[in-house]
Design a protein around this motif. Structure first.
Motif, PDB file in Angstrom:
ATOM      1  N   TYR A 150       1.055  -1.021  -0.083  1.00 16.84           N
ATOM      2  CA  TYR A 150       0.052  -0.002  -0.035  1.00 16.84           C
ATOM      3  C   TYR A 150       0.784   0.825   0.329  1.00 16.84           C
ATOM      4  O   TYR A 150       0.538   2.408  -0.745  1.00 16.84           O
ATOM      5  N   SER A 151       1.541   1.371   0.529  1.00 15.36           N
ATOM      6  CA  SER A 151       2.883   2.467   0.483  1.00 15.36           C
ATOM      7  C   SER A 151       4.010   2.445  -0.243  1.00 15.36           C
ATOM      8  O   SER A 151       3.317   3.607  -0.996  1.00 15.36           O
ATOM      9  N   LEU A 152       3.891   1.551  -1.026  1.00 16.48           N
ATOM     10  CA  LEU A 152       4.705   1.783  -2.355  1.00 16.48           C
ATOM     11  C   LEU A 152       3.606   1.764  -3.494  1.00 16.48           C
ATOM     12  O   LEU A 152       4.202   3.104  -4.285  1.00 16.48           O
ATOM     13  N   ILE A 153       2.346   1.376  -3.733  1.00 18.38           N
ATOM     14  CA  ILE A 153       1.460   2.167  -4.624  1.00 18.38           C
ATOM     15  C   ILE A 153       1.103   3.648  -3.894  1.00 18.38           C
ATOM     16  O   ILE A 153       1.083   4.285  -5.148  1.00 18.38           O
ATOM     17  N   MET A 154       0.513   4.123  -2.995  1.00 19.38           N
ATOM     18  CA  MET A 154       0.380   5.356  -2.700  1.00 19.38           C
ATOM     19  C   MET A 154       1.793   6.016  -2.972  1.00 19.38           C
ATOM     20  O   MET A 154       1.328   7.322  -3.093  1.00 19.38           O
ATOM     21  N   GLY A 155       2.877   6.061  -2.396  1.00 20.85           N
ATOM     22  CA  GLY A 155       4.219   6.758  -2.728  1.00 20.85           C
ATOM     23  C   GLY A 155       4.173   6.970  -4.465  1.00 20.85           C
ATOM     24  O   GLY A 155       4.514   7.896  -4.786  1.00 20.85           O
ATOM     25  N   VAL A 156       4.186   5.824  -5.268  1.00 20.88           N
ATOM     26  CA  VAL A 156       4.423   5.863  -6.416  1.00 20.88           C
ATOM     27  C   VAL A 156       3.545   6.751  -7.373  1.00 20.88           C
ATOM     28  O   VAL A 156       3.014   7.744  -8.488  1.00 20.88           O
ATOM     29  N   MET A 157       1.999   6.502  -7.164  1.00 18.90           N
ATOM     30  CA  MET A 157       1.100   7.886  -7.310  1.00 18.90           C
ATOM     31  C   MET A 157       1.518   8.677  -7.235  1.00 18.90           C
ATOM     32  O   MET A 157       1.012   9.667  -8.149  1.00 18.90           O
ATOM     33  N   SER A 158       1.873   8.621  -6.174  1.00 20.45           N
ATOM     34  CA  SER A 158       1.542  10.889  -5.149  1.00 20.45           C
ATOM     35  C   SER A 158       3.028  11.226  -6.240  1.00 20.45           C
ATOM     36  O   SER A 158       3.115  11.794  -6.813  1.00 20.45           O
ATOM     37  N   GLY A 159       3.780   9.827  -5.988  1.00 26.68           N
ATOM     38  CA  GLY A 159       5.200  10.682  -6.894  1.00 26.68           C
ATOM     39  C   GLY A 159       4.788  10.619  -8.989  1.00 26.68           C
ATOM     40  O   GLY A 159       5.319  12.049  -9.134  1.00 26.68           O
ATOM     41  N   ILE A 160       4.054  10.382  -8.929  1.00 27.10           N
ATOM     42  CA  ILE A 160       3.444  10.351 -10.212  1.00 27.10           C
ATOM     43  C   ILE A 160       3.256  12.477 -10.252  1.00 27.10           C
ATOM     44  O   ILE A 160       3.439  12.708 -11.146  1.00 27.10           O
ATOM     45  N   VAL A 161       1.988  12.072 -10.116  1.00 25.64           N
ATOM     46  CA  VAL A 161       1.219  13.446 -10.141  1.00 25.64           C
ATOM     47  C   VAL A 161       2.232  14.922  -9.433  1.00 25.64           C
ATOM     48  O   VAL A 161       2.293  15.705 -10.029  1.00 25.64           O
ATOM     49  N   LEU A 162       3.007  14.096  -8.233  1.00 29.05           N
ATOM     50  CA  LEU A 162       3.815  15.760  -8.171  1.00 29.05           C
ATOM     51  C   LEU A 162       5.234  15.780  -8.737  1.00 29.05           C
ATOM     52  O   LEU A 162       5.664  16.812  -9.145  1.00 29.05           O
ATOM     53  N   SER A 163       5.673  14.427  -9.255  1.00 24.06           N
ATOM     54  CA  SER A 163       6.846  14.923 -10.657  1.00 24.06           C
ATOM     55  C   SER A 163       6.540  15.388 -11.844  1.00 24.06           C
ATOM     56  O   SER A 163       6.789  16.041 -12.406  1.00 24.06           O
ATOM     57  N   LEU A 164       5.041  15.781 -12.415  1.00 17.10           N
ATOM     58  CA  LEU A 164       4.629  16.598 -12.962  1.00 17.10           C
ATOM     59  C   LEU A 164       4.832  18.449 -12.887  1.00 17.10           C
ATOM     60  O   LEU A 164       5.529  18.547 -13.279  1.00 17.10           O
ATOM     61  N   LEU A 165       4.221  18.475 -11.534  1.00 17.05           N
ATOM     62  CA  LEU A 165       4.442  20.066 -11.094  1.00 17.05           C
ATOM     63  C   LEU A 165       5.419  20.290 -11.277  1.00 17.05           C
ATOM     64  O   LEU A 165       5.980  21.113 -11.762  1.00 17.05           O
ATOM     65  N   ILE A 166       6.282  19.139  -9.831  1.00 17.47           N
ATOM     66  CA  ILE A 166       7.997  19.721  -9.993  1.00 17.47           C
ATOM     67  C   ILE A 166       8.739  20.098 -11.539  1.00 17.47           C
ATOM     68  O   ILE A 166       9.596  21.148 -11.233  1.00 17.47           O
TER      69      ILE A 166
END
Length: 172
Positions: A150-166
């Motif tokens: 669950y932590s891995l999936i949530m980290g990757v999903m939030s990382g995708i969104v945050l990577s686009l913004l960053i």
């Protein structure tokens, strides 16, 4: 992107992912220790909120030191994605090891005590779930493999969104 450029990006992202994992482990440790020292609960949230800023800082460092101050949007997205992926992989591994060998049910007991507070019992009852069913669901959720995945999936999903913004903010 040439192979040498990809290799350089991969190496920087791996190290920065390790640093991100250390930040996430610190946040998790503060959460685990928060029943003993209540201030650590707030510090845990601050560390978690600092993660995107940390990735942006490391992206800027990569851009300036490795690439001479210029990075394309696509390379910035790819770099940020790699950092988040590496960081969450290392964090999920640490979390699984902790839950499997060190926790002994303390984190589950912490959440069960929070959820058995009178205010939370009202909320659980409003959803039409009995307290026993809710505790069973919590026990299933706090299995080491489930929690790490669950932590891995949530980290990757939030990382995708945050990577686009960053990447949009940090590209040059």
């Amino acid at each position: 992107m040439q192979y040498e450029e990809y290799k350089q990006l991969r190496l920087w992202a791996r190290y920065d992912g390790i640093y991100l994992a250390i930040l996430l482990v610190g946040s998790f440790a503060c959460t685990v220790l928060s029943p003993n020292i209540p201030l650590l609960g707030a510090f845990s949230s601050l560390l978690l909120l600092a993660a995107p800023f940390f990735v942006a800082f490391r992206l800027r460092k990569f851009r300036n030191e490795a690439l001479g101050g210029h990075i394309t949007y696509h390379r910035a997205v790819f770099y940020s994605l790699r950092v988040f992926l590496n960081g969450t992989l290392f964090f999920a591994l640490f979390q699984w090891l902790y839950m499997e060998y060190l926790d002994g049910g303390r984190l589950l007991a912490l959440y069960q005590s929070m959820m058995s507070a009178p205010e939370m019992k009202v909320i659980v009852k409003a959803y039409g779930v009995s307290q026993a069913d809710f505790n069973t669901a919590l026990q299933e959720m706090f299995q080491p493999t489930f929690l790490a995945c669950y932590s891995l999936i949530m980290g990757v999903m939030s990382g995708i969104v945050l990577s686009l913004l960053i990447a949009a903010i940090m590209k040059k």
